[in-house]
Enzyme design. Structure first.
Site, mmCIF file in Angstrom:
data_model
loop_
_atom_site.group_PDB
_atom_site.id
_atom_site.type_symbol
_atom_site.label_atom_id
_atom_site.label_comp_id
_atom_site.label_asym_id
_atom_site.label_seq_id
_atom_site.Cartn_x
_atom_site.Cartn_y
_atom_site.Cartn_z
ATOM 1 N N PHE A 139 0.861 -1.190 0.000
ATOM 2 C CA PHE A 139 0.000 0.000 0.000
ATOM 3 C C PHE A 139 0.888 1.227 0.000
ATOM 4 O O PHE A 139 1.713 1.404 0.880
ATOM 5 C CB PHE A 139 -0.949 0.036 1.207
ATOM 6 C CG PHE A 139 -1.903 1.185 1.120
ATOM 7 C CD1 PHE A 139 -3.041 1.119 0.319
ATOM 8 C CD2 PHE A 139 -1.640 2.384 1.773
ATOM 9 C CE1 PHE A 139 -3.900 2.200 0.182
ATOM 10 C CE2 PHE A 139 -2.487 3.476 1.648
ATOM 11 C CZ PHE A 139 -3.619 3.380 0.859
ATOM 12 N N ASP A 224 9.359 2.600 1.768
ATOM 13 C CA ASP A 224 8.172 3.293 2.244
ATOM 14 C C ASP A 224 8.019 2.966 3.729
ATOM 15 O O ASP A 224 7.525 1.899 4.092
ATOM 16 C CB ASP A 224 6.952 2.834 1.432
ATOM 17 C CG ASP A 224 5.653 3.468 1.904
ATOM 18 O OD1 ASP A 224 5.638 4.050 3.014
ATOM 19 O OD2 ASP A 224 4.645 3.390 1.178
ATOM 20 N N LYS A 253 2.582 9.110 8.585
ATOM 21 C CA LYS A 253 1.763 8.736 9.745
ATOM 22 C C LYS A 253 2.253 9.216 11.123
ATOM 23 O O LYS A 253 1.771 10.206 11.629
ATOM 24 C CB LYS A 253 1.538 7.225 9.749
ATOM 25 C CG LYS A 253 0.670 6.775 8.571
ATOM 26 C CD LYS A 253 0.070 5.409 8.781
ATOM 27 C CE LYS A 253 -1.048 5.135 7.794
ATOM 28 N NZ LYS A 253 -0.625 4.651 6.479
HETATM 29 C C1 LIG Z 1 -0.837 5.033 5.078
HETATM 30 C C2 LIG Z 1 0.216 4.663 4.107
HETATM 31 C C3 LIG Z 1 0.425 5.403 2.928
HETATM 32 C C4 LIG Z 1 -0.479 6.539 2.505
HETATM 33 O O1 LIG Z 1 -0.475 7.596 3.397
HETATM 34 P P1 LIG Z 1 -1.590 8.751 3.270
HETATM 35 O O2 LIG Z 1 -1.172 9.745 4.298
HETATM 36 O O3 LIG Z 1 -2.907 8.113 3.557
HETATM 37 O O4 LIG Z 1 -1.531 9.271 1.887
HETATM 38 C C5 LIG Z 1 1.468 5.032 2.117
HETATM 39 N N1 LIG Z 1 2.284 4.000 2.431
HETATM 40 C C6 LIG Z 1 2.113 3.276 3.557
HETATM 41 C C7 LIG Z 1 3.063 2.159 3.865
HETATM 42 C C8 LIG Z 1 1.061 3.565 4.421
HETATM 43 O O5 LIG Z 1 0.872 2.825 5.518
#
Ligand SMILES: *Cc1c(COP(=O)(O)O)cnc(C)c1O
Length: 398
Positions: A139, A224, A253
């Site tokens: 994700f 990420d 986050k």
């Molecule tokens: C939550 C998340 C995102 C996206 O972040 P947003 O602030 O919702 O755009 C991208 N990568 C990872 C691994 C995430 O957990």
């Protein structure tokens, strides 16, 4: 009597785009690891604003920083230097293996920046290579390009045709990355542990093997760490536990303990943007940077990652005891305070709703798995309480 809760929920259904599958709870207040709904009911929060409220709700350090900055300077634009932005940059660069940073407003935006940076690198250094290899079940966010990067059909299918240049391969399979690499490849982007994909921890050698491969091919490794970063897995950044260093890393986050901020970091050699090639109106503004600086300082000064490692282990031990009692529990997975409890069948939503009734917020990350991502400041007492609630709910199923 029509309660206030119902009023807000009814209004939402009339006015808001119907995008979210919300639970029938209107939250009005939070403190530490607790939140309260509009009816005054208290909950123990193991969702934590979706792995965001790293210091819990309304932590005094964050509140004070916000108050102070709100009456000093909130937004100035990136045409000017501002102090909290540079202070936050200094601390992040000091505590990570990266050399430069750029601030934006969300995770997806940080990843967009990472992809743009990798493409610039490909254009300048790799003869125009522009493809990025990402993984299934990953994700990376909700923008069109990040939907293409996110290797899950349910996110991609509604938006086909998607932006080009993303190759999705199986996670935890370094060989698949090697097979997919061509002269068009400029980077590999993975999560050190997949969060939204179900809390999937890769095998020990996976990230090291990708790192070696990227070095061999001269391509970039993008990690990420939007969910795994800022202490969540028991070290400030998850890459520390896997013995690799990324060329590019993204954060969001937990960085601001609740304020919207994202960060794109890169090693000097990968930091190829020149003025005008990227930007942001709000990104790194004084208000969010002051809150994030307070968060990061608190996390570092109080060795919160070390505490996460300890309470995370305590939580895992408790979950394993539940597994020994209930045969419909398949297993416990994750690191630090990014944990999941797997079931042998699709009962996670039902369990999540039962937890809600009992005053415990958890996330149903997969039909057969619950995810826990509590504030990093939770105590063993909070964990005991959560384990007791789970135990009671599971007993009813016997
Ligand atoms: C939550 C998340 C995102 C996206 O972040 P947003 O602030 O919702 O755009 C991208 N990568 C990872 C691994 C995430 O957990």
């Amino acid at each position: 009597m029509v309660s206030r809760m119902e009023k807000w929920q009814e209004l939402e259904q009339r006015l808001y785009m119907q995008i979210f599958k919300r639970l029938p709870v209107t939250l009005v207040r939070g403190q530490g690891a607790r939140v309260w709904d509009s009816g005054g009911k208290e909950y123990l929060d193991f969702v934590g604003g979706w792995a965001v409220n790293s210091l819990g709700h309304c932590h005094p350090a964050v509140v004070e920083a916000l108050k102070e900055q709100a009456q000093t300077l909130i937004q100035a634009s990136n045409q000017f230097y501002t102090i909290p932005q540079i202070q936050l940059a200094e601390l992040l660069i000091d505590k990570s293996c990266l050399d430069r940073v750029f601030f934006c407003n969300s995770g997806a935006e940080a990843n967009e920046g990472a992809i743009k940076l990798a493409r610039r690198y490909g254009k300048l250094r790799l003869g125009g290579a522009h493809e990025i290899i990402t993984t299934h079940n990953s994700f990376h966010g909700r923008t069109l390009a990040m939907v293409a990067a996110t290797g899950q059909d349910k996110f991609q299918e509604p938006y086909i045709p998607l932006p080009e240049g993303f190759i999705n391969v199986d996670y935890n399979d370094a060989e698949a990355i090697k097979v997919a690499t061509t002269t068009r490849t400029c980077a590999v982007m993975v999560e050190p542990i997949q969060g939204e994909g179900g809390v999937n921890v890769p095998g020990d050698g996976y990230l090291k093997e990708i790192r070696t491969w990227c070095d061999e091919k001269g391509i970039l490794l993008v990690l990420d760490e939007i969910q795994t970063g800022i202490g969540r897995t028991g070290t400030l950044f998850a890459y520390e536990q896997f013995g690799v260093e990324p060329d590019i890393m993204t954060l969001a986050k937990g960085l601001g303990s609740g304020v919207p901020i994202g960060a794109l970091l890169a090693k000097e050699g990968a930091s190829v943007f020149v003025p005008g090639e990227h930007g942001s109106t709000f990104g790194g503004n004084p208000l969010v940077c002051a809150a994030s600086l307070a968060t990061l300082k608190f996390i570092i000064d109080n060795d919160i990652p070390g505490k996460v490692m300890q309470v995370g282990q305590y939580f895992v031990d408790g979950l394993k005891k539940l597994k020994a009692r209930f045969d419909f529990i398949a297993g416990v997975r994750g690191r630090g305070l990014l944990l999941a409890l797997g079931f042998t069948s699709d009962i996670a939503e039902e369990v999540m709703l039962a937890c809600l009734r009992e005053g415990l917020l958890v996330n149903c990350v997969k039909p057969d798995a619950l995810r826990f991502m509590p504030p990093l400041i939770i105590t063993e007492k909070d964990i005991d309480e959560a384990l007791d609630i789970l135990g009671v709910i599971f007993s009813r199923r016997l």
